[in-house]
Design a protein around this motif. Structure first.
Motif, mmCIF file in Angstrom:
data_model
loop_
_atom_site.group_PDB
_atom_site.id
_atom_site.type_symbol
_atom_site.label_atom_id
_atom_site.label_comp_id
_atom_site.label_asym_id
_atom_site.label_seq_id
_atom_site.Cartn_x
_atom_site.Cartn_y
_atom_site.Cartn_z
ATOM 1 N N THR A 148 0.695 -1.774 0.286
ATOM 2 C CA THR A 148 -0.169 -0.119 -0.441
ATOM 3 C C THR A 148 0.911 0.909 -0.245
ATOM 4 O O THR A 148 2.328 1.185 0.481
ATOM 5 C CB THR A 148 -1.433 -0.223 1.425
ATOM 6 O OG1 THR A 148 -0.021 0.572 2.154
ATOM 7 C CG2 THR A 148 -1.927 -0.893 1.259
ATOM 8 N N VAL A 149 0.194 2.397 -0.126
ATOM 9 C CA VAL A 149 1.501 3.346 -0.741
ATOM 10 C C VAL A 149 1.263 3.819 0.513
ATOM 11 O O VAL A 149 3.267 3.994 1.141
ATOM 12 C CB VAL A 149 0.265 4.735 -1.219
ATOM 13 C CG1 VAL A 149 0.647 5.662 -0.678
ATOM 14 C CG2 VAL A 149 0.412 5.264 -2.644
ATOM 15 N N HIS A 150 0.918 3.602 2.010
ATOM 16 C CA HIS A 150 1.447 4.313 3.442
ATOM 17 C C HIS A 150 2.161 3.820 3.902
ATOM 18 O O HIS A 150 3.255 3.429 4.584
ATOM 19 C CB HIS A 150 0.184 4.068 4.579
ATOM 20 C CG HIS A 150 -0.773 4.944 3.789
ATOM 21 N ND1 HIS A 150 -1.753 5.225 3.219
ATOM 22 C CD2 HIS A 150 -1.184 6.436 4.799
ATOM 23 C CE1 HIS A 150 -2.495 6.516 3.288
ATOM 24 N NE2 HIS A 150 -1.438 6.945 3.886
ATOM 25 N N GLU A 151 2.008 1.803 3.543
ATOM 26 C CA GLU A 151 2.683 0.917 4.028
ATOM 27 C C GLU A 151 4.394 1.444 3.430
ATOM 28 O O GLU A 151 5.007 1.179 4.407
ATOM 29 C CB GLU A 151 2.580 -0.505 3.992
ATOM 30 C CG GLU A 151 3.513 -2.038 3.759
ATOM 31 C CD GLU A 151 2.853 -2.605 3.399
ATOM 32 O OE1 GLU A 151 3.191 -4.005 3.738
ATOM 33 O OE2 GLU A 151 1.988 -3.274 2.380
ATOM 34 N N ASP A 192 10.803 4.740 4.167
ATOM 35 C CA ASP A 192 11.772 4.978 5.231
ATOM 36 C C ASP A 192 12.554 5.160 6.478
ATOM 37 O O ASP A 192 13.162 5.986 6.828
ATOM 38 C CB ASP A 192 10.921 6.612 5.826
ATOM 39 C CG ASP A 192 10.959 8.443 5.670
ATOM 40 O OD1 ASP A 192 11.899 7.967 4.282
ATOM 41 O OD2 ASP A 192 10.072 9.046 5.889
ATOM 42 N N ALA A 193 11.902 4.134 6.592
ATOM 43 C CA ALA A 193 12.863 2.987 8.166
ATOM 44 C C ALA A 193 14.218 2.991 7.329
ATOM 45 O O ALA A 193 14.832 2.201 8.000
ATOM 46 C CB ALA A 193 12.276 1.724 8.434
ATOM 47 N N VAL A 194 14.586 2.354 5.793
ATOM 48 C CA VAL A 194 15.850 1.644 5.043
ATOM 49 C C VAL A 194 16.202 2.060 5.812
ATOM 50 O O VAL A 194 17.293 3.907 5.556
ATOM 51 C CB VAL A 194 15.532 1.017 3.907
ATOM 52 C CG1 VAL A 194 16.917 0.449 3.387
ATOM 53 C CG2 VAL A 194 14.410 0.582 3.829
ATOM 54 N N ALA A 230 12.081 -5.897 3.847
ATOM 55 C CA ALA A 230 12.495 -6.434 5.209
ATOM 56 C C ALA A 230 12.259 -5.965 6.581
ATOM 57 O O ALA A 230 13.035 -5.847 7.775
ATOM 58 C CB ALA A 230 14.094 -6.386 5.211
ATOM 59 N N GLN A 231 11.958 -4.425 6.191
ATOM 60 C CA GLN A 231 11.774 -3.190 7.662
ATOM 61 C C GLN A 231 10.378 -3.774 8.239
ATOM 62 O O GLN A 231 9.911 -3.091 9.274
ATOM 63 C CB GLN A 231 11.592 -2.002 7.022
ATOM 64 C CG GLN A 231 13.045 -1.638 6.716
ATOM 65 C CD GLN A 231 13.382 -1.600 8.143
ATOM 66 O OE1 GLN A 231 13.388 -0.870 8.697
ATOM 67 N NE2 GLN A 231 15.185 -1.875 7.773
ATOM 68 N N ARG A 232 9.302 -4.639 7.607
ATOM 69 C CA ARG A 232 8.249 -5.086 7.886
ATOM 70 C C ARG A 232 7.925 -5.363 9.606
ATOM 71 O O ARG A 232 7.812 -5.111 10.275
ATOM 72 C CB ARG A 232 7.241 -6.218 7.017
ATOM 73 C CG ARG A 232 6.863 -5.487 6.081
ATOM 74 C CD ARG A 232 6.221 -6.888 5.349
ATOM 75 N NE ARG A 232 5.518 -5.615 4.507
ATOM 76 C CZ ARG A 232 4.884 -6.361 2.857
ATOM 77 N NH1 ARG A 232 5.099 -7.702 2.743
ATOM 78 N NH2 ARG A 232 4.522 -5.839 2.406
ATOM 79 N N GLY A 233 9.129 -6.276 10.185
ATOM 80 C CA GLY A 233 9.523 -6.775 11.239
ATOM 81 C C GLY A 233 9.649 -5.583 12.115
ATOM 82 O O GLY A 233 9.823 -5.610 13.371
ATOM 83 N N PRO A 293 1.249 0.101 8.796
ATOM 84 C CA PRO A 293 0.450 1.681 9.385
ATOM 85 C C PRO A 293 -0.982 0.782 9.689
ATOM 86 O O PRO A 293 -1.376 0.122 9.171
ATOM 87 C CB PRO A 293 0.569 1.763 7.718
ATOM 88 C CG PRO A 293 1.211 1.380 6.804
ATOM 89 C CD PRO A 293 1.696 0.170 7.677
ATOM 90 N N SER A 294 -1.356 2.041 10.306
ATOM 91 C CA SER A 294 -3.134 1.800 11.251
ATOM 92 C C SER A 294 -3.364 2.428 9.712
ATOM 93 O O SER A 294 -4.562 1.861 10.459
ATOM 94 C CB SER A 294 -2.953 2.711 12.035
ATOM 95 O OG SER A 294 -2.075 3.444 11.943
ATOM 96 N N SER A 295 -2.515 3.243 9.235
ATOM 97 C CA SER A 295 -3.821 3.705 8.058
ATOM 98 C C SER A 295 -4.796 2.105 6.763
ATOM 99 O O SER A 295 -4.047 1.641 7.180
ATOM 100 C CB SER A 295 -2.946 4.489 6.977
ATOM 101 O OG SER A 295 -4.354 4.808 5.348
ATOM 102 N N THR A 296 -5.565 3.199 6.493
ATOM 103 C CA THR A 296 -7.212 1.986 5.827
ATOM 104 C C THR A 296 -6.612 2.687 4.347
ATOM 105 O O THR A 296 -6.923 1.672 3.751
ATOM 106 C CB THR A 296 -8.016 1.936 6.075
ATOM 107 O OG1 THR A 296 -8.716 3.410 6.004
ATOM 108 C CG2 THR A 296 -8.550 1.598 7.635
#
Length: 191
Positions: free
Chosen positions: A111-114, A120-122, A146-149, A154-157
């Motif tokens: 998703t765009v938000h995900e 950004d966390a990489v 790789a950043q998922r964990g 995101p909480s966004s729907t």
């Protein structure tokens, strides 16, 4: 001539959300890498095929510095997904629609938000280099996964769908796009 690697943006009708992001992201990748190096395209799960952008979305796009001219909605197909190196969807439901069409796309669909949060966390030293844009997009997808964990979902729907809804919903979409665009531009524009 080789085909440019492609970022695909997906929503429902392909007249509001996905064309807005398509045009804004294309502007960003062109500025970072040069015109034609990376293609940003869009499609809809229930596209209003051949339609121009929704008038109010086109107006918002202009206010954000984009150009809606020449846009024509197209349908999301298995072939469109297969030809894409990175797929960004308006909502989790659209992400599911993409993966149903082409299960191989699971590893490169967000998703765009995900994607904005994960990319950004990489860490800077793990971000892909852009000498080979197709490999850079594949590397972005790997790095984001790789950043998922570490980041979680995101909480966004997802991006709100303003089609045929009040102006306040279009204003909410504009705000959401303003919030995710910087992270998407950083991820796709690093050279």
């Amino acid at each position: 001539m080789s085909v440019a690697p492609t970022v695909l943006v997906v929503c429902t009708g392909n007249v509001c959300r996905s064309p807005m992001l398509e045009r804004l992201l294309q502007r960003e990748v062109d500025a970072a890498h040069g015109p034609g190096v990376v293609a940003v395209r869009s499609a809809g799960t229930r596209a209003l095929v051949g339609s121009a952008m929704d008038e109010r979305s086109a107006r918002l796009l202009r206010r954000l510095g984009g150009d809606p001219e020449g846009f024509a909605a197209r349908l999301l197909t298995e072939q469109v997904v297969a030809a894409s190196d990175l797929v960004l969807t308006a909502t989790p439901e659209h992400r599911s629609d993409v993966v149903r069409l082409d299960p191989r796309a699971l590893r490169r669909t967000f998703t765009v938000h995900e994607f904005a949060a994960l990319a950004d966390a990489v860490p800077a030293h793990e971000r892909p280099r852009w000498e080979d844009p197709a490999e850079a997009l594949a590397g972005l997808a790997r790095s984001a996964r790789a950043q998922r964990g570490a980041v979680g979902r995101p909480s966004s729907t997802g991006l709100v769908d303003p089609y045929r809804r009040p102006d306040e919903v279009y204003a909410a979409l504009k705000q959401q796009v303003r919030e995710v665009l910087p992270a998407l531009a950083r991820a796709l524009g690093q050279g």
